[in-house]
Design an enzyme around this catalytic site. Structure first.
Site, PDB file in Angstrom:
ATOM      1  N   SER A 100      20.710  20.028  73.616  1.00  0.00           N
ATOM      2  CA  SER A 100      20.889  18.741  72.966  1.00  0.00           C
ATOM      3  C   SER A 100      19.711  17.800  73.197  1.00  0.00           C
ATOM      4  CB  SER A 100      22.214  18.126  73.434  1.00  0.00           C
ATOM      5  OG  SER A 100      22.535  16.971  72.726  1.00  0.00           O
ATOM      6  N   ASP A 239      19.006  13.714  67.601  1.00  0.00           N
ATOM      7  CA  ASP A 239      18.595  14.296  68.870  1.00  0.00           C
ATOM      8  C   ASP A 239      18.202  15.745  68.629  1.00  0.00           C
ATOM      9  OD1 ASP A 239      21.115  15.341  68.404  1.00  0.00           O
ATOM     10  OD2 ASP A 239      21.722  15.288  70.507  1.00  0.00           O
ATOM     11  N   ASP A 241      19.505  18.668  68.872  1.00  0.00           N
ATOM     12  CA  ASP A 241      20.342  19.628  68.141  1.00  0.00           C
ATOM     13  C   ASP A 241      21.043  19.001  66.942  1.00  0.00           C
ATOM     14  OD1 ASP A 241      22.236  18.149  69.607  1.00  0.00           O
ATOM     15  OD2 ASP A 241      23.599  19.855  69.749  1.00  0.00           O
ATOM     16  N   ASP A 243      23.309  16.567  66.479  1.00  0.00           N
ATOM     17  CA  ASP A 243      24.681  16.063  66.398  1.00  0.00           C
ATOM     18  C   ASP A 243      24.778  14.578  66.776  1.00  0.00           C
ATOM     19  OD1 ASP A 243      24.307  16.314  69.124  1.00  0.00           O
ATOM     20  OD2 ASP A 243      26.088  17.553  69.481  1.00  0.00           O
TER      21      ASP A 243
END
EC number: 5.4.2.10
Length: 444
Positions: A100, A239, A241, A243
């Protein structure tokens, strides 16, 4: 329910240190297959742009195939894209290789069930029970197969675009898009461009080591400078990833997840489309709660972690929730937190209302809130410490019911998060620093 490896969002850590090794990933795949994938079932594997993603992709592929699962390799794709495609391909399990918002030298592994939702605590605990056993290898005729899916990004891109109202376009809107050099570096700019926006990309040149490095939702400074410099209408930062999302208004002011949640929720209310309460977390700004109450919208707080926000929404029949960090969940559009889809909802509100992003956010005053991270060398539950509890009680007494104190152990990093919120910034900062010092001393 306590687990050894799973935190608030899967398994995560520094690459090369326990548990983030190739051997562990193989055993994790074998364990997950035995718990969640029937014989001959299908598993999707996607990843962000970290260099270590290649290693973990290969290890997970081996573990799943050896356990009899068929594997579809999607390549770099935002986490919510894997959630969406898990349903589209009728897969039994979706796997994301990502840490993340963490630096490139960390990585992680998280799962989605067949409905594109996060695993339950019970499912995670069941996987961990199998982790204590060697990985299995079935006889040759029962092994799974693996293949790459080249259409994955296009399919997810089309899905994102479909959540934007068909009677609107982004013609005339200039957007600076920061992809954090992560999983959304292609999907974001191309989706926005197809909807008519004039897109200026930054943080969209990943090299395996620059993910979240001075860019993205956790470091939006360059985005804040760029938006007013190029006279853009709005800035969007995901960010690593994809999400999470934060946004920047026309003047370069940063809007966090609380402010975006306010904009989306109040618009849904005005459109007569809001159902159930809006769900935030214990870290959500008190200004959000007060602004929603003024708008006649019920607000609930869940534990930190988008999986807990999602659980609360499902239990209460709500459709809109999120975290201050930018995890936004719009269940009327998708099954999980999605930074790009959330940003598209805000852009649609800008187009329909004719207001700027700054004007839309003006209805929510933000209380001064100081968040300090205290790194620890050992696991510490702050609620079990007499010294910490005494310090919290004293801080709450000084706030005199005009603010909040929240201490919690991070589920993804070895830190204790100390948050103090109130009406007077100087007081809030003093109390937060005092509490952080007590936590540091206790955790030493």
């Amino acid at each position: 329910m306590t687990t050894k490896y799973f935190g608030t969002d899967g398994v995560r850590g520094t690459v090369g240190r326990d548990p983030m090794s190739a051997d562990f990933a193989l055993r994790l795949a074998s364990a997950a297959a035995q718990v969640l994938v029937p014989p001959g079932g299908t598993v999707l594997i996607g990843k962000d742009t970290r260099l270590s993603g290649y290693m973990f992709e290969s290890a997970l592929e081996a573990g799943f195939v050896a356990a009899g699962a068929n594997v579809l390799l999607l390549g770099p794709l935002p986490t919510p894209g894997i959630a969406f495609l898990t349903q589209q391909f009728n897969a039994d399990l979706g796997v994301v290789i990502s840490a993340s918002h963490n630096p490139y030298y960390d990585n992680g592994i998280k799962f989605f069930d067949a409905q594109g939702g996060k695993l339950t605590d019970e499912e995670q605990a069941a996987i961990e029970r199998y982790l204590g056993q060697p990985a299995i290898t079935l006889e040759s005729q029962k092994l799974g197969r693996a293949r790459r899916i080249d259409s994955a990004r296009i399919r997810y891109q089309e899905f994102c675009a479909s959540t934007f109202p068909k009677d609107l376009s982004l013609d005339g809107i200039k957007v600076v898009f920061d992809g954090a050099n992560g999983a959304g570096y292609k999907v974001g700019p191309r989706t926005l461009n197809e909807l008519g926006a004039d897109v200026i990309p930054i943080g969209c040149s990943p090299n395996g080591r620059n993910i979240n490095d001075s860019c993205g939702s956790t470091e939006p400074g360059l985005l804040q400078q760029t938006v007013p410099a190029v006279k853009a209408d709005v800035g969007i930062a995901l960010d690593g990833d994809g999400d999470r999302v934060v946004m920047v208004d026309e003047a370069g002011n940063l809007l966090d997840g609380d402010q975006l949640l306010y904009i989306i929720a109040t618009d849904r209310k005005q459109q007569g489309k809001l159902r159930g309460p809006v769900v935030g977390t214990v870290m959500s700004n008190l200004g959000l709660e007060h602004a929603l109450k003024k708008a006649g919208i019920e607000f609930l707080r869940a534990k930190v972690g988008d999986r807990y926000v999602l659980e609360a929404l499902r239990e209460t029949g709500g459709i809109i929730g999120g975290e201050t960090s930018g995890h936004m969940i719009c269940l009327d559009q998708t099954t999980t937190g999605d930074g790009l889809i959330s940003a598209l909802q805000v852009l649609a509100i800008i187009k329909r209302s004719g207001k700027t992003l700054g004007e839309l956010a003006a209805g929510m005053p933000k209380y001064p809130q100081i968040l300090l991270n205290v790194r620890t060398d050992k696991r510490l539950d702050p609620a079990t410490s007499t010294a910490i509890n005494a310090a919290v009680g004293q801080a709450e007494k000084e706030l005199n019911d005009s603010g909040r104190v929240v201490l919690r152990a991070s589920g993804t990093e070895p830190v204790i998060r100390v948050m103090v919120e109130g009406q007077i910034e100087a007081q809030v900062r003093t109390l937060a620093e005092r509490l952080a010092a007590v936590v540091a001393e206790t955790a030493a």
